[in-house]
Design an enzyme around this catalytic site. Sequence first.
Site, mmCIF file in Angstrom:
data_model
loop_
_atom_site.group_PDB
_atom_site.id
_atom_site.type_symbol
_atom_site.label_atom_id
_atom_site.label_comp_id
_atom_site.label_asym_id
_atom_site.label_seq_id
_atom_site.Cartn_x
_atom_site.Cartn_y
_atom_site.Cartn_z
ATOM 1 N N ARG A 1 150.480 23.810 97.052
ATOM 2 C CA ARG A 1 149.334 22.938 96.794
ATOM 3 C C ARG A 1 148.510 23.397 95.595
ATOM 4 O O ARG A 1 147.602 22.694 95.148
ATOM 5 C CB ARG A 1 148.424 22.890 98.025
ATOM 6 C CG ARG A 1 149.093 22.366 99.260
ATOM 7 C CD ARG A 1 148.128 22.350 100.411
ATOM 8 N NE ARG A 1 147.057 21.401 100.179
ATOM 9 C CZ ARG A 1 147.109 20.119 100.495
ATOM 10 N NH1 ARG A 1 148.170 19.629 101.062
ATOM 11 N NH2 ARG A 1 146.080 19.324 100.245
ATOM 12 N N TRP B 1 144.191 25.181 92.696
ATOM 13 C CA TRP B 1 144.626 24.408 91.526
ATOM 14 C C TRP B 1 143.331 24.040 90.823
ATOM 15 O O TRP B 1 142.551 23.220 91.315
ATOM 16 C CB TRP B 1 145.402 23.166 91.972
ATOM 17 C CG TRP B 1 145.959 22.358 90.851
ATOM 18 C CD1 TRP B 1 147.146 22.566 90.214
ATOM 19 C CD2 TRP B 1 145.375 21.206 90.229
ATOM 20 N NE1 TRP B 1 147.339 21.616 89.250
ATOM 21 C CE2 TRP B 1 146.270 20.763 89.231
ATOM 22 C CE3 TRP B 1 144.187 20.485 90.418
ATOM 23 C CZ2 TRP B 1 146.019 19.660 88.420
ATOM 24 C CZ3 TRP B 1 143.943 19.389 89.617
ATOM 25 C CH2 TRP B 1 144.848 18.989 88.626
ATOM 26 N N GLY C 1 139.016 19.744 96.664
ATOM 27 C CA GLY C 1 138.452 18.450 96.253
ATOM 28 C C GLY C 1 137.642 18.621 94.988
ATOM 29 O O GLY C 1 137.782 19.618 94.276
ATOM 30 N N GLU D 1 162.419 8.346 86.202
ATOM 31 C CA GLU D 1 162.293 9.478 87.115
ATOM 32 C C GLU D 1 163.116 10.671 86.630
ATOM 33 O O GLU D 1 162.675 11.821 86.717
ATOM 34 C CB GLU D 1 162.712 9.051 88.527
ATOM 35 C CG GLU D 1 162.762 10.164 89.564
ATOM 36 C CD GLU D 1 161.439 10.897 89.765
ATOM 37 O OE1 GLU D 1 160.403 10.437 89.249
ATOM 38 O OE2 GLU D 1 161.458 11.946 90.417
ATOM 39 N N GLU E 1 158.955 18.046 84.022
ATOM 40 C CA GLU E 1 157.989 18.776 84.848
ATOM 41 C C GLU E 1 158.453 20.170 85.243
ATOM 42 O O GLU E 1 157.627 21.058 85.420
ATOM 43 C CB GLU E 1 157.527 17.955 86.070
ATOM 44 C CG GLU E 1 158.492 17.866 87.212
ATOM 45 C CD GLU E 1 157.888 17.161 88.429
ATOM 46 O OE1 GLU E 1 158.616 16.399 89.053
ATOM 47 O OE2 GLU E 1 156.718 17.392 88.754
ATOM 48 N N HIS F 1 164.089 0.450 68.251
ATOM 49 C CA HIS F 1 162.841 -0.128 67.741
ATOM 50 C C HIS F 1 161.824 0.955 67.367
ATOM 51 O O HIS F 1 160.631 0.682 67.343
ATOM 52 C CB HIS F 1 162.261 -1.115 68.756
ATOM 53 C CG HIS F 1 163.139 -2.309 68.944
ATOM 54 N ND1 HIS F 1 163.277 -3.290 68.003
ATOM 55 C CD2 HIS F 1 163.978 -2.644 69.959
ATOM 56 C CE1 HIS F 1 164.145 -4.204 68.425
ATOM 57 N NE2 HIS F 1 164.588 -3.827 69.618
#
Length: 610
Positions: free
Chosen positions: A27, A75, A100, A482, A489, A505
């Site tokens: 996390r 984090w 949070g 994906e 990542e 293009h």
Amino acid sequence: MCGIIGYTGQNDSVPILIEGLKALEYRGYDSAGISVSKDNSIKTVKSKGRLDRLAEKIKQTGNIFGNCGIGHTRWATHGEPSDVNSHPHCAETLALVHNGIIENYAEIEEVLVGAGYTFESDTDTERAAKLIDMFYKKEHDPLYAIRKACRVIRGSYALGIIFNDIKDTIFATRKDSPLIVSKSDSGCLIASDIPAILGYTREYYRLGEGIIAKIEKSDITFYDENGDTTEATLEKINWNVEQAQKGGFPHFMLKEIHDEPDAVRKTLSPHMKDGLPYFDVPLLDTEKIASFDRIHIVACGTAMHAGIIGKTVIERLARIPVNVEIASEFRYRDPILGKNDLVILISQSGETADTLAALRHCKAEGVFTLAIVNVVGSSVAREADAVLYTGAGPEIAVASTKAYTVQCALLYLMAIRIALAANKISTGEAANLCASMLKTIPESIYDILSKNDVIRNIASRLVSCEHAFFIGRDMDASIATEASLKLKEISYIHSEAYAAGELKHGTISLVTDGTPVVALATVEKICEKTVSGIREVKSRGGYVIVATTPSLAEKYNIPYDSIIPLPEIPEFLLPFPLITSVQMLAYHVSALKGLDVDKPRNLAKSVTVE
Ligand code: M6R
């Protein structure tokens, strides 16, 4: 997005906090810390970097032990990763951990400065800790202090708090960030997520929004916003400890890719009855489906990429228009939502702040919401009008793999259901599709898993490159998005996904000698056109890796430098082995580069802030 753990009970809390933090490290992992209370005082140890640095520091510090403590793995949101910005944050009377973002931290700081407070860190959390401290000093009532502070704080939070003069007790509350509390034989725990408590108990309470929990050694009491005691529902954990472990694989990501065949079966089987799609939610009744004008799919990151697959297959089979929206953009651009529209929210964690905010926006607009979620009982699952669960089991690696595969599988099944209800396919056709999905998807993924060495060899060609491209058309273009995200990542190689026809293009100017271009070529009707795109790349010196079936490669004379051979299965299901193959490719590039595959830099698994 930050992990919280807390324990109070018969045992020393320190090893339990460290173990809990290990289970929550996915996390957030830029810093970590613990606070332990003993004999009316709180001791705190914090450290920048991974958990082993914290564990080492605790060892060096020596005498840290006590039956009650809180821990945090971070984090960063406010303030760079550093010892001082790590949690827990302390005030004179307490220590606090937070997951949070406190949006009005500057206003709070002003009030606190007026009251004589000073600050050590750059964090919003320290302001929250000192705000509670200020109120606590007024009445000496923890519930009053927390309630008062929460009325001032704007933003999202899950908080775990210990007071130095309240023995063996943790207080917890939350708003828009997840927190669970549970009892075990040896004590009580709080945690951000189930893996942290799996080793102690099979039951937990999901803390309600605005509820304060008082957690003592063998008792948990819940208080509502008025301070009255209230009840919470005991929920059962349907995962086991093994599912949340690496099971002999070097990384969670590889283990989770290998989980895919089983996860697909566990996702599809409960939603099939008598060989046909079966969704036990009124929102997917035949009459209701017939009333839908449009479908919107809203999600973030990989889940949003699954939405793109959903759009392709729903539009193809059911001929109902589908918009795919990035959740963080959705509500701010005032989307046009009709009363007969259906909004599908997709989320592995069910806690992604942007997805949750989009869901709340839709509900406020009176639009039907259906969630596709992996984590049972999570916020998105609880707040949507209806929920369909995927059966991926716990996904620990930050890079999502099996969750994406099963989201795609469930969207396929929904597309068949919607097409059937809209009379676009017959019952016989639907039954054939279902039967072939249930059998062929797992088998074809096993086929790709058996080509591990081929894919690793191809990956070795990518290890030293700085840029890569993924191209494809139609469904292949959807999967390329994906595939590209996965590579960038975890391998830190800049990568872009392009519809093969769009490259010329502009972007083809970036293709030079040796630039790797991964061409996904599974859609036969457009294979010749994809081949033209590949030839354009090859004439500019690009190194082409093609993922296709041997028969398509031969029939369309596809030029390539390396090939990922996909199994010869019906085209409708080829996306599944293709997905697994590009996940494996990204995995091997990252592993060969010696990177931390499961915990890529700057990222966290569950993004619970906007
Ligand atoms: O939990 P969610 O599915 O809502 O998460 C959404 C994204 O943050 C997530 O899919 C992210 O893009 C992946 N970890 C990337 O591999």
